[in-house]
Design a protein around this motif. Structure first.
Motif, PDB file in Angstrom:
ATOM      1  N   TRP A   1      -0.118 -11.850   6.215  1.00  0.00           N
ATOM      2  CA  TRP A   1       1.028 -12.491   5.556  1.00  0.00           C
ATOM      3  C   TRP A   1       1.844 -13.310   6.548  1.00  0.00           C
TER       4      TRP A   1
ATOM      5  N   PHE B   1      -0.423 -11.017  -6.460  1.00  0.00           N
ATOM      6  CA  PHE B   1      -0.192  -9.664  -6.994  1.00  0.00           C
ATOM      7  C   PHE B   1       0.797  -9.705  -8.157  1.00  0.00           C
TER       8      PHE B   1
ATOM      9  N   GLU C   1      -6.406  -4.909  -9.573  1.00  0.00           N
ATOM     10  CA  GLU C   1      -6.292  -5.434  -8.204  1.00  0.00           C
ATOM     11  C   GLU C   1      -7.408  -4.854  -7.337  1.00  0.00           C
TER      12      GLU C   1
ATOM     13  N   SER D   1      -4.622  -3.985  -2.101  1.00  0.00           N
ATOM     14  CA  SER D   1      -3.185  -3.809  -2.314  1.00  0.00           C
ATOM     15  C   SER D   1      -2.366  -4.784  -1.462  1.00  0.00           C
ATOM     16  N   PHE D   2      -1.185  -5.130  -1.942  1.00  0.00           N
ATOM     17  CA  PHE D   2      -0.344  -6.098  -1.206  1.00  0.00           C
ATOM     18  C   PHE D   2       0.034  -5.595   0.174  1.00  0.00           C
ATOM     19  N   ASP D   3       0.226  -4.258   0.304  1.00  0.00           N
ATOM     20  CA  ASP D   3       0.653  -3.786   1.632  1.00  0.00           C
ATOM     21  C   ASP D   3      -0.478  -3.852   2.664  1.00  0.00           C
TER      22      ASP D   3
ATOM     23  N   ARG E   1       2.325  -7.495   3.023  1.00  0.00           N
ATOM     24  CA  ARG E   1       3.330  -7.984   2.074  1.00  0.00           C
ATOM     25  C   ARG E   1       4.137  -6.810   1.539  1.00  0.00           C
TER      26      ARG E   1
END
Ligand SMILES: [Zn+2]
Length: 412
Positions: free
Chosen positions: A275, A301, A320, A323-325, A329
């Motif tokens: 990110w 996301f 999804e 995951s965003f993390d 993010r």
């Protein structure tokens, strides 16, 4: 089983893109982020280009200081002895190189105007390769430009000559993005089997297949028994329609059907840096990240339709793949809506002290602050936009390196 590595070419292919460019400090920050992420090699620039000399030397110093710790810094040059000589004259400490020459009939006729035979091409490559070895290059990749439009038999011959003279890798350049996943798989597998050398996949996106082709080429190389080095750029920035995007290539190599839990990375990638790196490159290039960019796009996301929102809330894996993390993010972003003091080429000490104070940096004395401010002004002259926090911190921490990066002296 052979493995997949990532070799990022943002600071070479990315910056040679029409309408785009990076300051030397921005290129350095990209190297720092790529290093943090675990990318195997950064193709960090053009050692025969005079205005790159101080930048390249400064980054090699960062490597010697243990700051650009594990990443390799590789230069790109033409496979010409004179370019090798110039490289080691201008950047004597350079250790890693890729030497490039066109191999296709199209280029032999269209670019060299029929003045070079296929044998001449091999001869030039071998001479350049030997010269680079003689100058002490530790690793050398040999690039077949326009490989995807080159007869495979000639590519094998070219690759064997490179291997015989000590090349470490063969770069298969799909210079025009002409390949598809089927053709590049076959070519990379044949080269891996018949040449027996690690294969780099350098894919362009003219037909929208750069990431898919990189993955298929990597599978070909590995199935042929050789390591694969996927060439990427941050946010896919590159000539024309761009190159294989770094984040998408890593995601595809680790999450896609048939790759997940099967193919291994040769060096672990810390995707949580993705990110930060993508945002920085977007700012530095002044190119927004598309809303639908894999992993780092604003919508990557986002869910609004009833069925998807309900499904993802019950179990994110319903809609999804990752995951965003995992991509670093999830933290809300602060955007200043009130008064803002930013760095500039005409900044003064008061504003600068305010900015650095916010970054919790204090200086021993006024002289030191003035010295750093002067470097910040010069960095702004080159970037023509306010520096980001990490650039300011970099200058404050490594003023000598920053000074070198900012030194541009045209030859007499
Ligand atoms: Zn390219």
């Amino acid at each position: 089983m052979a493995k997949i590595y990532f070799l990022d070419v943002t600071n070479r292919d990315g910056v040679q893109t029409a309408n785009l460019g990076l300051s030397k400090l921005e290129k350095t920050m990209i190297n720092m982020y790529l290093n943090e992420m675990g990318v195997f090699q950064s193709e960090f620039g053009f050692p025969t280009t005079r205005h790159e000399s101080f930048y390249l030397q400064a980054n090699l110093e960062l490597a010697d200081m243990g700051i650009l710790q594990s990443i390799r810094l590789g230069g790109w040059i033409r496979a010409i002895v004179a370019d090798v000589e110039k490289t080691f004259k201008l950047v004597p400490n350079i250790k890693h190189l890729n030497i490039s020459i066109s191999t296709s009939d199209q280029m032999l006729q269209g670019k060299f105007q029929g003045k070079k035979s296929p044998e001449d091409i091999i001869g030039m490559m071998v001479d350049a390769l030997e010269a680079a070895r003689a100058h002490g290059a530790e690793s050398i990749g040999v690039n077949a430009e326009d490989a995807s439009r080159t007869e495979i038999d000639f590519l094998v011959k070219f690759g064997l000559a490179a291997k015989e003279h000590g090349a470490d890798r063969l770069r298969y350049c799909d210079t025009l993005g002409y390949d598809n996943a089927f053709t590049i798989y076959e070519n990379a597998k044949t080269l891996a089997e018949d040449v027996g050398i690690p294969i780099e996949l350098h894919c362009h996106n003219d037909l929208g297949m750069a990431v898919a082709n990189s993955l298929a080429g990597a599978k070909g190389a590995i199935d042929g028994g050789q390591d694969a080095y996927i060439n990427t750029t941050v946010n896919g920035i590159g000539e024309r329609a761009g190159n294989a995007d770094l984040v998408a290539s890593v995601l595809a190599s680790t999450k896609s059907n048939g790759f997940e839990n099967k193919y291994q990375l040769g060096k672990p990638i810390d995707l949580t840096k993705a990110w930060k790196l993508s945002k920085f490159a977007s700012y530095a290039f002044r190119v927004p990240i598309p809303i639908n960019q894999p992993g780092v796009g604003a919508n990557a996301f986002a869910h609004s339709s009833g069925i998807h929102a309900d499904g993802v809330l019950k179990d994110p894996e319903n809609y999804e793949l990752y995951s965003f993390d995992e991509l670093g993010r999830g933290d809300p972003e602060l955007v200043e809506t009130g008064r803002e003091i930013c760095s500039g080429e005409y900044s003064g000490i008061s504003g600068f002290s305010h900015i650095m104070g916010q970054l919790e940096v204090s200086f021993d004395d006024v002289g030191r602050a003035e010295e750093i401010l002067e470097l910040v002004r010069y960095a702004n002259v080159e970037a023509q936009k306010p520096l980001v926090e990490e650039e300011l911190l970099f200058i404050a921490k490594y003023p000598k390196i920053a000074k070198k990066l900012l030194t541009l002296v045209p030859p007499e």
